[in-house]
Design a protein around this motif. Structure first.
Motif, PDB file in Angstrom:
ATOM      1  N   HIS A 162       0.926  -1.003  -0.087  1.00  0.00           N
ATOM      2  CA  HIS A 162      -0.245   0.212   0.090  1.00  0.00           C
ATOM      3  C   HIS A 162       1.029   1.093  -0.446  1.00  0.00           C
ATOM      4  N   ALA A 165       2.118   1.492  -3.088  1.00  0.00           N
ATOM      5  CA  ALA A 165       0.965   2.556  -4.643  1.00  0.00           C
ATOM      6  C   ALA A 165       0.781   3.739  -4.304  1.00  0.00           C
ATOM      7  N   ALA A 166       1.200   4.302  -2.733  1.00  0.00           N
ATOM      8  CA  ALA A 166       0.336   5.594  -2.495  1.00  0.00           C
ATOM      9  C   ALA A 166       2.143   6.718  -2.987  1.00  0.00           C
ATOM     10  N   ALA A 167       3.168   5.772  -2.797  1.00  0.00           N
ATOM     11  CA  ALA A 167       4.112   6.382  -3.269  1.00  0.00           C
ATOM     12  C   ALA A 167       4.211   7.638  -5.045  1.00  0.00           C
ATOM     13  N   THR A 168       3.576   6.725  -5.932  1.00  0.00           N
ATOM     14  CA  THR A 168       3.634   6.016  -6.949  1.00  0.00           C
ATOM     15  C   THR A 168       2.482   6.343  -7.783  1.00  0.00           C
ATOM     16  N   ASP A 169       1.280   7.230  -6.831  1.00  0.00           N
ATOM     17  CA  ASP A 169      -0.120   7.443  -6.897  1.00  0.00           C
ATOM     18  C   ASP A 169      -1.121   5.934  -8.160  1.00  0.00           C
ATOM     19  N   THR A 170      -0.550   5.194  -8.091  1.00  0.00           N
ATOM     20  CA  THR A 170      -0.452   3.698  -8.551  1.00  0.00           C
ATOM     21  C   THR A 170      -1.701   2.782  -7.569  1.00  0.00           C
ATOM     22  N   TRP A 172      -2.483  -0.975  -7.223  1.00  0.00           N
ATOM     23  CA  TRP A 172      -0.981  -2.082  -6.520  1.00  0.00           C
ATOM     24  C   TRP A 172      -1.241  -3.275  -8.077  1.00  0.00           C
TER      25      TRP A 172
END
Length: 348
Positions: A162, A165-170, A172
């Motif tokens: 998670h 996913a948050a760091a890349t704004d993508t 999972w």
């Protein structure tokens, strides 16, 4: 004959596939007590990897770091909830702590078990979605200071997913496909069930079929499902990065295609190097995502996994150019010989 004898030691299972690659030459053995699928052979079905999925999550992290997009020492809480007050120990947990099981988090969140027990044998994760995993992390009280002790944790690696996913704004599943599955040409690997007939069905010890895996918010810790052929390609990528893949392209095989960029190649190479030693006299060795054992033929990197009705084992030995993917559709038990037999194929 070697794989057939190993299958005999493992014992009966509805479906069993042992897939061996040595310097790119692949040998597969398939068997099972269940009727073979009508539309595809057992080695073309996708099997649930359970905890062996963590090797994909770790590789993704290593690739993002190698590409300069993240650091191993970034605090996970800052990626998931910037500026939100959290317990001091939670604030200190980094991406490195999460992937190496040194975060101080328990194996599963404290609130996990009440919702899991009623469906423990079929779908224990289904009622614990992603937002609940993140909330549990932000409210956690780690048992130990981060970086001081090793404790295997599905919770930690789920949180890592998670955070990435948050760091890349993508999302999972999109992130894993774009950064790992597509570059390695793993077209028969995914994080969710496919069309009818594409996925192997798990079974309890009495032979009762169980539903396909619903991993809830723990996708980073156990969602991957793949065919034996794709799993060999994944392992051959690790061998190639260590200089141990000859790529013979034997008839009937799918030769490994090297990764297209330096970041992924560097991440694959990093997977073989120890980052942690623990236990009496430091006899237990870990790389970023793999358990590592010594053998007469050199270090063996491996990871096993299980879901309510399936088991998987992945491993490779760089010094011999050998990789093994083993899957079966039988629920694990304490005395089950599956993992020990698969491990022995790499180390004996």
């Amino acid at each position: 004959m070697l794989l057939a004898r190993a299958a005999g030691r493992i014992g009966p299972a509805p479906d069993l596939v042992l897939a061996l690659s040595r310097h790119g030459r692949r040998t597969l053995h398939t068997t099972g007590t269940a009727p073979p699928p009508e539309d595809r052979p057992r080695d073309r079905l996708r099997y649930e990897l359970g905890s062996a999925s963590k090797t994909f999550t770790g590789l993704l992290l290593a690739r993002l770091v190698a590409a300069g997009r993240l650091s191993y020492d970034e605090p996970a809480a800052e990626l998931l909830a910037p500026g939100l007050p959290v317990h001091r120990s939670v604030a200190e947990i980094t991406l490195r702590h999460l992937i190496t099981h040194t975060s101080g988090l328990p194996g599963l969140p404290a609130g996990f078990y009440p919702q899991a027990v009623p469906r423990w044998t079929t779908a224990p994760y289904a009622g614990y979605p992603a937002d609940r995993v993140v909330r549990a992390f932000l409210r956690a009280r780690p048992r130990h200071a981060p970086g001081t002790r090793w404790h295997y944790s599905n919770f930690a690696v789920a949180v890592l997913a998670h955070a990435l996913a948050a760091a890349t704004d993508t999302p999972w599943d999109v992130l894993v496909h774009r950064e790992v599955l597509a570059p390695l040409h793993l077209g028969s690997t995914s994080l969710a069930p496919g069309r009818a007939g594409a996925d192997a069905r798990g079974h309890l010890r009495d032979g009762t079929a169980v539903p396909v895996l619903d991993i809830g918010g723990f996708a980073g810790a156990g969602a991957v499902r793949s065919t034996p052929h794709d799993l060999l390609t994944f392992l051959e990528a690790h061998l190639a990065a260590s200089g141990a893949y000859a790529g013979t392209g034997a008839a009937g095989n799918t030769p490994f295609v090297p990764p297209p960029d330096a970041a992924l190649a560097g991440a694959l190479a990093r997977m073989r190097h120890p980052v942690l030693r623990r236990g009496p006299r430091h006899t237990h060795t870990h790389t970023l995502t793999w358990f590592q054992h010594a053998s007469p033929h050199g270090p063996v990197n491996f990871h096993a996994g299980a879901t309510p009705g399936q088991q998987a084992f992945l491993g490779y030995c760089p010094d011999t150019g050998t990789a093994l993917a083993a899957v079966c559709t039988r629920r694990v038990s304490l005395k089950d010989p599956f993992v020990a037999t698969a491990h022995g194929l790499l180390t004996d």
